[in-house]
Design a protein around this motif. Structure first.
Motif, PDB file in Angstrom:
ATOM      1  N   LEU A 137       0.895  -1.360  -0.036  1.00 33.89           N
ATOM      2  CA  LEU A 137      -0.048   0.062   0.041  1.00 33.89           C
ATOM      3  C   LEU A 137       0.842   1.240  -0.168  1.00 33.89           C
ATOM      4  O   LEU A 137       1.751   1.250   0.690  1.00 33.89           O
ATOM      5  N   ASP A 138       0.517   2.237  -0.701  1.00 34.32           N
ATOM      6  CA  ASP A 138       1.272   3.510  -0.806  1.00 34.32           C
ATOM      7  C   ASP A 138       0.127   4.703  -0.590  1.00 34.32           C
ATOM      8  O   ASP A 138      -0.880   4.593  -1.633  1.00 34.32           O
ATOM      9  N   VAL A 139       0.723   5.556   0.157  1.00 30.22           N
ATOM     10  CA  VAL A 139      -0.348   6.575   0.350  1.00 30.22           C
ATOM     11  C   VAL A 139       0.454   7.848   0.576  1.00 30.22           C
ATOM     12  O   VAL A 139       1.606   8.034   1.168  1.00 30.22           O
ATOM     13  N   THR A 140      -0.002   8.901   0.034  1.00 26.45           N
ATOM     14  CA  THR A 140       0.850  10.198  -0.038  1.00 26.45           C
ATOM     15  C   THR A 140      -0.157  11.294   1.075  1.00 26.45           C
ATOM     16  O   THR A 140      -1.400  11.510   0.647  1.00 26.45           O
ATOM     17  N   GLN A 141       0.554  11.739   1.678  1.00 32.22           N
ATOM     18  CA  GLN A 141       0.092  12.833   2.504  1.00 32.22           C
ATOM     19  C   GLN A 141       0.275  14.253   2.002  1.00 32.22           C
ATOM     20  O   GLN A 141       1.481  14.708   1.812  1.00 32.22           O
ATOM     21  N   LEU A 142      -0.874  15.020   1.752  1.00 27.23           N
ATOM     22  CA  LEU A 142      -0.585  16.429   0.861  1.00 27.23           C
ATOM     23  C   LEU A 142      -1.083  17.547   1.776  1.00 27.23           C
ATOM     24  O   LEU A 142      -1.722  17.292   2.737  1.00 27.23           O
ATOM     25  N   VAL A 143      -0.563  18.661   1.858  1.00 25.65           N
ATOM     26  CA  VAL A 143      -0.950  19.891   2.421  1.00 25.65           C
ATOM     27  C   VAL A 143      -2.413  20.121   2.144  1.00 25.65           C
ATOM     28  O   VAL A 143      -2.599  20.229   0.670  1.00 25.65           O
ATOM     29  N   PRO A 144      -3.450  20.193   2.681  1.00 28.29           N
ATOM     30  CA  PRO A 144      -4.927  20.200   2.100  1.00 28.29           C
ATOM     31  C   PRO A 144      -5.225  21.699   1.662  1.00 28.29           C
ATOM     32  O   PRO A 144      -6.438  21.811   1.699  1.00 28.29           O
ATOM     33  N   VAL A 145      -4.475  22.525   1.304  1.00 30.77           N
ATOM     34  CA  VAL A 145      -4.703  23.892   0.776  1.00 30.77           C
ATOM     35  C   VAL A 145      -3.860  24.137  -0.351  1.00 30.77           C
ATOM     36  O   VAL A 145      -2.866  23.353  -0.642  1.00 30.77           O
ATOM     37  N   ALA A 146      -4.081  25.052  -1.121  1.00 33.55           N
ATOM     38  CA  ALA A 146      -3.421  25.407  -2.358  1.00 33.55           C
ATOM     39  C   ALA A 146      -2.226  26.229  -2.026  1.00 33.55           C
ATOM     40  O   ALA A 146      -2.458  27.304  -2.072  1.00 33.55           O
ATOM     41  N   VAL A 147      -1.207  25.384  -2.196  1.00 40.14           N
ATOM     42  CA  VAL A 147       0.162  25.876  -2.028  1.00 40.14           C
ATOM     43  C   VAL A 147       1.181  25.119  -2.889  1.00 40.14           C
ATOM     44  O   VAL A 147       0.862  23.979  -3.328  1.00 40.14           O
ATOM     45  N   ARG A 148       2.366  25.998  -3.157  1.00 43.73           N
ATOM     46  CA  ARG A 148       3.301  24.683  -3.966  1.00 43.73           C
ATOM     47  C   ARG A 148       3.969  23.853  -2.924  1.00 43.73           C
ATOM     48  O   ARG A 148       3.842  23.995  -1.518  1.00 43.73           O
ATOM     49  N   SER A 149       4.614  22.922  -3.179  1.00 42.22           N
ATOM     50  CA  SER A 149       5.165  21.834  -2.495  1.00 42.22           C
ATOM     51  C   SER A 149       4.257  21.237  -1.380  1.00 42.22           C
ATOM     52  O   SER A 149       4.655  21.403  -0.088  1.00 42.22           O
ATOM     53  N   ARG A 150       3.211  20.602  -1.977  1.00 42.59           N
ATOM     54  CA  ARG A 150       2.220  20.111  -1.020  1.00 42.59           C
ATOM     55  C   ARG A 150       2.483  18.758  -0.246  1.00 42.59           C
ATOM     56  O   ARG A 150       1.838  18.471   0.486  1.00 42.59           O
ATOM     57  N   VAL A 151       3.467  18.034  -0.853  1.00 36.11           N
ATOM     58  CA  VAL A 151       3.842  16.740  -0.543  1.00 36.11           C
ATOM     59  C   VAL A 151       4.407  16.970   1.027  1.00 36.11           C
ATOM     60  O   VAL A 151       5.472  17.424   0.983  1.00 36.11           O
ATOM     61  N   ARG A 152       3.749  16.411   1.960  1.00 36.74           N
ATOM     62  CA  ARG A 152       4.466  16.168   3.345  1.00 36.74           C
ATOM     63  C   ARG A 152       4.953  14.910   3.635  1.00 36.74           C
ATOM     64  O   ARG A 152       6.104  15.059   4.248  1.00 36.74           O
ATOM     65  N   ALA A 153       4.473  13.885   3.261  1.00 30.49           N
ATOM     66  CA  ALA A 153       4.810  12.535   3.745  1.00 30.49           C
ATOM     67  C   ALA A 153       4.472  11.561   2.813  1.00 30.49           C
ATOM     68  O   ALA A 153       3.415  11.615   2.118  1.00 30.49           O
ATOM     69  N   ARG A 154       5.151  10.398   2.643  1.00 24.10           N
ATOM     70  CA  ARG A 154       4.769   9.367   1.873  1.00 24.10           C
ATOM     71  C   ARG A 154       4.795   8.082   2.628  1.00 24.10           C
ATOM     72  O   ARG A 154       5.757   7.910   3.484  1.00 24.10           O
ATOM     73  N   VAL A 155       3.861   7.149   2.928  1.00 23.42           N
ATOM     74  CA  VAL A 155       3.851   6.006   3.497  1.00 23.42           C
ATOM     75  C   VAL A 155       3.596   4.999   2.753  1.00 23.42           C
ATOM     76  O   VAL A 155       2.785   4.948   1.775  1.00 23.42           O
ATOM     77  N   TRP A 156       4.336   3.767   2.988  1.00 25.78           N
ATOM     78  CA  TRP A 156       4.305   2.409   2.211  1.00 25.78           C
ATOM     79  C   TRP A 156       4.038   1.343   3.344  1.00 25.78           C
ATOM     80  O   TRP A 156       4.612   1.480   4.389  1.00 25.78           O
ATOM     81  N   MET A 157       3.429   0.470   2.877  1.00 24.67           N
ATOM     82  CA  MET A 157       3.126  -0.705   4.006  1.00 24.67           C
ATOM     83  C   MET A 157       3.148  -1.961   2.978  1.00 24.67           C
ATOM     84  O   MET A 157       2.768  -2.043   1.879  1.00 24.67           O
ATOM     85  N   LEU A 158       3.962  -2.844   3.528  1.00 22.19           N
ATOM     86  CA  LEU A 158       3.935  -4.220   2.909  1.00 22.19           C
ATOM     87  C   LEU A 158       3.082  -5.261   4.133  1.00 22.19           C
ATOM     88  O   LEU A 158       3.319  -5.048   5.200  1.00 22.19           O
ATOM     89  N   GLY A 159       2.229  -5.733   3.446  1.00 24.37           N
ATOM     90  CA  GLY A 159       1.262  -6.727   4.179  1.00 24.37           C
ATOM     91  C   GLY A 159       0.728  -7.589   3.683  1.00 24.37           C
ATOM     92  O   GLY A 159       1.051  -8.241   2.402  1.00 24.37           O
ATOM     93  N   THR A 160       0.178  -8.570   4.658  1.00 22.73           N
ATOM     94  CA  THR A 160      -0.548  -9.886   4.270  1.00 22.73           C
ATOM     95  C   THR A 160      -1.817  -9.672   4.113  1.00 22.73           C
ATOM     96  O   THR A 160      -2.696  -9.155   5.008  1.00 22.73           O
TER      97      THR A 160
END
Length: 272
Positions: free
Chosen positions: A77-100
């Motif tokens: 699973l891959d999820v991207t956390q974005l700044v939820p307002v209209a600005v540049r450089s919106r990516v805050r974090a990316r989370v990945w998970m390997l799971g069963t």
């Protein structure tokens, strides 16, 4: 030598960030081998961090889940956390998970709180799959972090994570006067040359303001006097913040990060 207490606190915060990102995201990417699918409004997270996916068993993705079930770490699973307002450089974090991946066992509902049950009921009426974490990682501009599964499972999302976008949009659209007062708490040296100051994050511990200039931006965190444990307490947290303005660069110890041409530096106010 790294301070063990500081390292432990950073690991705990990374786990909270990962849980908050998964809890607040409206979409995620599911990878099964070489295939991937973007799932929109089709996941929920159990209190122990297990991710529940709603995927039609008769679809191609459903067929791949059937083939992958029970294989440790076969689902990513891959999820991207974005700044939820209209600005540049919106990516805050990316989370990945390997799971069963396994078929969802409705028996776990007995141990779920009301909010979790409601989030499951809001999923599309198709087959439900549980993805149990085997490995979890977090990528931010300060680097990559491998989380222990126990830390991830033991963490809880930030109390404001689910409603953060609503709060920030409301502040931006309806309370320009309040933002001006918050901006006045910042060191003028940080806002010199900026074209606007906009809130880009809020959590239980404080609010982050971004001073945007044509060639750079500076993110500054203002810490609440008391931790805000629910959305209804945010207004009081902001009121107390404005009622006790600290001298620039001292108590309240604003933390700021300036980005110029892609480089990042982090500085803390005096007293840290």
């Amino acid at each position: 030598m790294a301070d063990p207490a500081h390292a432990a606190a950073a690991a705990d915060q990374a786990a909270v960030t990962a849980r908050s990102t998964l809890a607040a995201a409206s979409s995620l990417r599911l990878r099964l081998g070489d295939a991937c699918a973007d799932l929109i409004e089709s996941h929920a997270v159990l209190p122990d961090g297990t991710v529940i996916l709603a995927v039609d068993a008769m679809s191609r993705t459903g067929g791949l889940l059937v083939a992958a079930r029970g294989r440790q770490g076969a689902a990513r699973l891959d999820v991207t956390q974005l700044v939820p307002v209209a600005v540049r450089s919106r990516v805050r974090a990316r989370v990945w998970m390997l799971g069963t991946a396994r078929r969802f066992d409705s028996g776990v509902l007995d141990s779920c709180d009301c909010d979790t049950v409601m989030s499951l009921l809001d999923l599309p009426p198709v087959a439900l799959w549980a993805v149990e974490p085997v490995e979890v990682g977090l990528t931010r501009d300060i680097g990559d972090t491998a989380l222990s599964v126990s830390a991830y499972r033991g963490a809880r999302p930030d109390p404001l994570a689910a409603d953060e976008a609503v709060h920030l949009q409301h502040l931006t659209d309806q309370h320009g006067d309040l933002l001006d007062q918050l901006a006045a708490l910042l060191d003028p040296a940080l806002t010199a040359g900026s074209t606007r100051v906009v809130p880009v994050a809020v959590d239980a511990n404080g609010i982050v303001l971004r001073a945007e200039a044509p060639d750079r931006h500076t993110d500054v965190r203002l810490t609440f006097a008391q931790r805000v444990t629910r959305s209804a307490g945010l207004a009081e947290g902001l009121r107390m913040l404005l009622a006790t303005p600290a001298p620039h660069g001292s108590a309240g110890t604003p933390q700021f990060r300036t980005m110029i041409g892609g480089s990042v530096s982090e500085v803390r106010g005096a007293g840290n």
